[in-house]
Write a protein that holds these residues in place. Structure first.
Motif, PDB file in Angstrom:
ATOM      1  N   LYS A   1      -0.003  45.036  46.423  1.00 27.49           N
ATOM      2  CA  LYS A   1      -0.145  43.488  45.870  1.00 27.49           C
ATOM      3  C   LYS A   1       0.688  43.431  44.366  1.00 27.49           C
ATOM      4  O   LYS A   1       1.268  42.456  44.216  1.00 27.49           O
ATOM      5  CB  LYS A   1      -1.523  43.212  45.743  1.00 27.49           C
TER       6      LYS A   1
ATOM      7  N   VAL B   1       1.191  39.088  49.297  1.00 26.59           N
ATOM      8  CA  VAL B   1       1.706  38.113  48.174  1.00 26.59           C
ATOM      9  C   VAL B   1       2.966  37.460  48.644  1.00 26.59           C
ATOM     10  O   VAL B   1       3.013  36.101  48.398  1.00 26.59           O
ATOM     11  CB  VAL B   1       2.296  39.334  47.057  1.00 26.59           C
TER      12      VAL B   1
ATOM     13  N   GLN C   1       4.242  41.652  43.109  1.00 26.43           N
ATOM     14  CA  GLN C   1       4.295  40.674  42.072  1.00 26.43           C
ATOM     15  C   GLN C   1       5.194  41.308  41.061  1.00 26.43           C
ATOM     16  O   GLN C   1       5.918  40.465  40.489  1.00 26.43           O
ATOM     17  CB  GLN C   1       2.755  40.606  41.443  1.00 26.43           C
TER      18      GLN C   1
ATOM     19  N   ASP D   1       9.317  33.154  42.098  1.00 21.38           N
ATOM     20  CA  ASP D   1       8.338  33.365  42.945  1.00 21.38           C
ATOM     21  C   ASP D   1       8.229  33.011  44.497  1.00 21.38           C
ATOM     22  O   ASP D   1       7.302  32.969  44.987  1.00 21.38           O
ATOM     23  CB  ASP D   1       7.107  32.322  42.238  1.00 21.38           C
TER      24      ASP D   1
END
Length: 388
Positions: free
Chosen positions: A112, A150, A116, A125
């Motif tokens: 994760k 994510v 990110q 994003d």
């Protein structure tokens, strides 16, 4: 337009090897968005990567150690003192976010965090169009779960780091990190086509059973209520010596197990790695009680010929001209092929023509088939094409 170029070296000195290989791809450095790097465990990887970065400043690097060699247009490249292969990808319209880190907390938590980081490094994003993952053997599925948490279900490719002796010397790396445990990813953003062909290319034998007992995630204890080794010997005719301890690893290259996805589009290969004294088997990927395992088979001739067949299937999946190929070939298959690996190199070059490519040899392969989930397997081929 996407361009790719490869470079290799077998120089003994890690810095000189990195410099030599990197110099062969420098001509496309202006628009290079990343370089895949695969090397032998003989090298000090930080020295190797620093030398590559000195020739390709500011270009993200990603990869891992490979089992015994790599294949490019130069053929099968190996050396007793080390080897390295690089493939740079250049495209003014491509955006890539690369990130990696040593394991921190659980594998899922690490996955994760790395996802990110990759989004941040890509300056967005938004989930990528597809992504690459490299990890060490043992928890690949959990790193993947963290990444998926994510970005959701995004097509993937990649493989598990390997060494030359199956003794845990493998490493993953980027230009920013080198670690034995952890995960690295490259997130790709592009409007050009992409395709992955993920297969074991084995035949089903018609012999199958239900997993009735496991220990943890990767120790197969019972099939149909019978000790796993006993059932495997019944199916294959293997002797007790054939499946004792590490002998099972090589015996199973031509007789592995498979688990089917929910629609039957993909049979993910499960490589029996070790025969235990209690009749259980250590397996190279995760298992689940209540699912079926199928005995698979292939000859060494078929392991070789399947490379060409899989490349043809990959080419047929592409909607457009191919600019480069990233080929993940299981190290176990390579061990079974042994001295005939040159035949594989010749077959790849014959099938792909002048398309740039790099082949790594891994201890686990990642990909997907049709609309199925991203999957981790062993003894498989994960062949990927990037649109030109």
């Amino acid at each position: 337009m996407l361009n790719a170029k490869t470079g290799t070296s077998t120089k003994k000195d890690a810095a000189l090897a990195g410099k030599e290989a990197a110099q062969q791809v420098k001509e496309i450095a202006d628009n290079m968005k990343l370089a895949f790097v695969y090397s032998g465990v003989q090298y000090d990887q930080k020295t190797l990567l620093n030398a590559i970065s000195a020739e390709l400043p500011g270009i993200p690097l990603i990869g891992n150690t490979s089992f015994t060699g790599v294949i490019t247009q130069d053929g099968f490249v190996t050396g007793d003192d080390g080897f390295v292969g690089i493939m740079g990808i250049a495209d003014p319209d491509l955006k890539v976010g690369v990130a990696g880190m040593p394991k921190e907390g659980t594998a899922r938590e690490t996955g994760k965090k790395v996802a990110q980081m990759a989004l941040k490094n890509a300056g967005t994003d938004k989930a990528p169009d597809y992504f690459y993952m490299s990890a060490p053997s043992g928890e690949e599925e959990f790193y993947l779960k963290g990444i998926t948490e994510v970005i959701g279900r995004v097509p993937m490719f990649g493989g598990t780091a390997a060494d030359n002796t199956i003794t845990g010397e493998w490493l993953i790396y980027t230009d920013q990190m080198v670690a034995p445990e952890g995960v690295s990813v490259a997130f790709f953003y592009t409007d050009k086509p992409f395709a992955n062909k993920f297969t074991g290319a084995y035949r089903e034998t018609g012999k199958a059973g239900v997993i009735t007992k496991i220990d943890g995630y990767r120790t197969l204890q019972e099939i149909d209520g019978v000790a796993a080794l006993d059932k495997y010997r019944e199916w294959t005719g293997a002797s007790a010596a054939d499946v004792a301890g590490g002998n099972l690893l090589s015996y199973a290259i031509t007789n592995p197990l498979g688990v089917k996805d929910r629609l039957g589009d993909l049979t993910a290969i499960r490589h029996p790695m070790n025969g235990n004294d209690d009749g259980s088997m250590a397996i190279g990927n995760n298992l689940a009680v209540g699912t079926a395992v199928v005995l698979m088979e292939a000859t060494v001739d078929e392991l070789i010929s399947s490379v060409g067949k899989t490349l043809e299937e990959l080419k047929a999946k592409m909607n457009g001209e191919i600019g480069a190929l990233h080929l993940v070939h299981c190290g176990g298959r390579r061990a079974g092929i042994d001295a005939r690996i040159g035949e594989v190199a010749d077959l790849i070059k014959k099938t792909v023509g002048d398309i740039p490519f790099i082949t790594e040899f891994t201890f686990g392969e990642y990909g997907y088939e049709d609309d199925g989930n991203n999957t981790c397997g062993g003894l498989m081929l994960s062949f990927t094409a990037f649109g030109k």
